[in-house]
Scaffold this active site. Structure first.
Site, PDB file in Angstrom:
ATOM      1  N   LYS A 151       1.973  -6.626  13.681  1.00 10.92           N
ATOM      2  CA  LYS A 151       2.826  -7.766  13.995  1.00 10.92           C
ATOM      3  C   LYS A 151       1.991  -9.021  14.313  1.00 10.92           C
ATOM      4  O   LYS A 151       0.772  -8.944  14.453  1.00 10.92           O
ATOM      5  CB  LYS A 151       3.739  -7.411  15.180  1.00 10.92           C
ATOM      6  CG  LYS A 151       4.769  -6.319  14.836  1.00 10.92           C
ATOM      7  CD  LYS A 151       5.622  -6.681  13.638  1.00 10.92           C
ATOM      8  CE  LYS A 151       6.949  -5.939  13.575  1.00 10.92           C
ATOM      9  NZ  LYS A 151       6.870  -4.562  13.071  1.00 10.92           N
TER      10      LYS A 151
HETATM   11  C1  LIG Z   1       8.173  -3.625  13.563  1.00 12.57           C
HETATM   12  C2  LIG Z   1       9.639  -3.768  13.665  1.00 12.57           C
HETATM   13  C3  LIG Z   1      10.405  -3.057  14.580  1.00 12.57           C
HETATM   14  C4  LIG Z   1       9.898  -1.939  15.430  1.00 12.57           C
HETATM   15  O1  LIG Z   1       8.719  -2.107  16.039  1.00 12.57           O
HETATM   16  P1  LIG Z   1       7.727  -0.893  16.439  1.00 12.57           P
HETATM   17  O2  LIG Z   1       6.943  -1.552  17.511  1.00 12.57           O
HETATM   18  O3  LIG Z   1       6.894  -0.583  15.228  1.00 12.57           O
HETATM   19  O4  LIG Z   1       8.539   0.237  16.920  1.00 12.57           O
HETATM   20  C5  LIG Z   1      11.749  -3.327  14.666  1.00 12.57           C
HETATM   21  N1  LIG Z   1      12.325  -4.234  13.880  1.00 12.57           N
HETATM   22  C6  LIG Z   1      11.641  -4.934  12.964  1.00 12.57           C
HETATM   23  C7  LIG Z   1      12.340  -5.946  12.134  1.00 12.57           C
HETATM   24  C8  LIG Z   1      10.278  -4.708  12.805  1.00 12.57           C
HETATM   25  O5  LIG Z   1       9.604  -5.373  11.863  1.00 12.57           O
END
Ligand SMILES: *Cc1c(COP(=O)(O)O)cnc(C)c1O
Length: 397
Positions: free
Chosen positions: A186
């Site tokens: 992210k």
């Molecule tokens: C990455 C992501 C998540 C979940 O995040 P994690 O930390 O990997 O559990 C939820 N929604 C979206 C749109 C994402 O891109």
């Protein structure tokens, strides 16, 4: 979404603060921790940066969605409206609480179509969950109006759009609750981590208790705390929170670089006849983590995507068939493949996803290509990338 591109001395310093005391937990051990409260510090800093009243850190973005839904009182049989284009965490979190995901079409914003949302509302609907995919947002004004009209909770999934804004407000702070992920890919990362934002005191208190077994966090003796309601363990560790603190300081720099690289790429691609861009709702500003564009037909888009890959250009995604961000990739959801039995409400209220008409979503996603925007690119690399994409598209148009 490049937090990992800039991991460095600042992150190591923060983590070392924690390692020196050995207090890896965010609660308690006051005497040993040398006044390091990384999770608390991150929560305060993040709430401030996002201009929200409350922030609750948790162990992942998926945990953030689960905790946010739980905090808002969503449970068995409640219907939550979500888009066909998203990450699997959307339906995972809803199903985890025994609630029922109701999938509806997206439009050319690549997010929930407000008309489709309104059409999907039933007496059991409790929540609308827009997902701000690939750096840009849903039409939040329209969605909020629908939620107000029907007394529904508006829960923003801002995991892919941290730093974007809508009507001057940070994405994730506009609805009743907003969720973020700090997983390794992210925009900023904790390794693993997530956050819930809210301006609602009750939801904030619920989130605080729920993510830590229902602990009320009153007093100095964890063992003596009471538990007003049942919870679970979605806590973040101090080590992960420490990484996030350092990364948060870098957020604005990341956003600036993304905007520069995005703008150069977009200027180059907009000269191609036949290429159009995803619609950003009026009043919105993206976080520029992706550049998403449309070609005239699905067939041309598939050919163009193939040509782009063959030209050696990395990180250009065709979500429609090549990935599991679209309903086409969720065979396990469509056929309800679970290890144990699902709650009876889910079994009776779920759509038959193999036979639901999502042709409106197909018409958009079939024509969408998204380029990731990296921050480590030089100007020369962005121009080379643009040329390569242009030539690849020209070869099929
Ligand atoms: C990455 C992501 C998540 C979940 O995040 P994690 O930390 O990997 O559990 C939820 N929604 C979206 C749109 C994402 O891109």
């Amino acid at each position: 979404m490049p937090g990992f591109e800039i991991f460095g001395a600042e992150e190591r310093k923060q983590v070392n603060d924690v390692l020196e005391t050995g207090v890896l937990m965010r609660y308690g051990f006051d005497g040993m921790r040398n006044n390091h409260w990384k999770a608390q510090e991150f929560e305060a800093a993040f709430a401030k940066r996002m201009d929200a009243e409350y922030c609750q850190l948790v162990s992942s973005g998926t945990a953030a969605l689960t905790v946010a839904l739980a905090a808002a009182g969503i449970g068995a049989g409640d219907e939550v409206i979500m888009p066909t284009f998203t990450f699997v965490a959307s339906f995972e979190s809803i199903l985890a609480l025994g609630a029922v995901p109701i999938l509806v079409d997206i439009d050319d914003t690549l997010t929930l179509d407000p008309k489709a949302v309104e059409a999907a509302i039933s007496p059991k609907t409790k929540c609308v969950m827009p997902v701000h995919m690939c750096g840009s947002m849903a039409d939040l004004r329209a969605l909020k109006a629908i939620c107000n009209k029907h007394s529904l909770i508006l829960l923003e999934d801002a995991c892919q759009a941290i730093g974007g804004t809508y009507e001057g407000k940070a994405l994730g702070s506009y609805g009743d609750l907003g969720c973020f992920s700090f997983d390794y890919v992210k925009t900023i990362t904790c390794g693993e981590g997530g956050a819930v934002l809210t301006n609602n005191e009750k939801y904030a208190l619920h989130a605080d208790h729920y993510q830590d077994h229902g602990h009320d966090h009153i007093g100095k003796d964890r063992g003596a705390e009471s538990h007003p309601f049942l919870g679970y363990n979605f806590r973040i560790s101090e080590l992960n929170a420490a990484v996030g603190l350092a990364q948060l300081d870098k957020l604005d720099g990341i956003l600036n670089t993304q905007k520069e690289n995005y703008t150069m790429l977009r200027e180059a691609l907009k000269t191609i006849n036949g290429v159009t861009f995803r619609r950003v709702p009026e009043g919105g500003e993206e976080n520029y983590s992706f550049l998403s564009f449309f070609l005239p037909t699905e067939e041309l888009t598939q050919k163009a995507h193939k040509a782009i890959a063959e030209a050696g250009v990395d990180a250009c995604f065709y979500w429609y068939t090549n990935n599991w961000h679209y309903i086409n990739g969720w065979e396990h959801l469509r056929n309800l493949k679970t290890l144990g039995n699902l709650p009876s409400e889910v079994q009776t209220q779920m759509q038959d996803l193999n036979n639901t008409d999502f042709s409106k979503s197909d018409a958009v996603m079939g024509r969408t290509i998204s380029s990731l925007i990296k921050i480590g690119w030089t100007e020369k690399q962005v121009h080379e990338r643009a040329e390569a994409i242009k030539n690849a598209i020209a070869s099929v148009l």
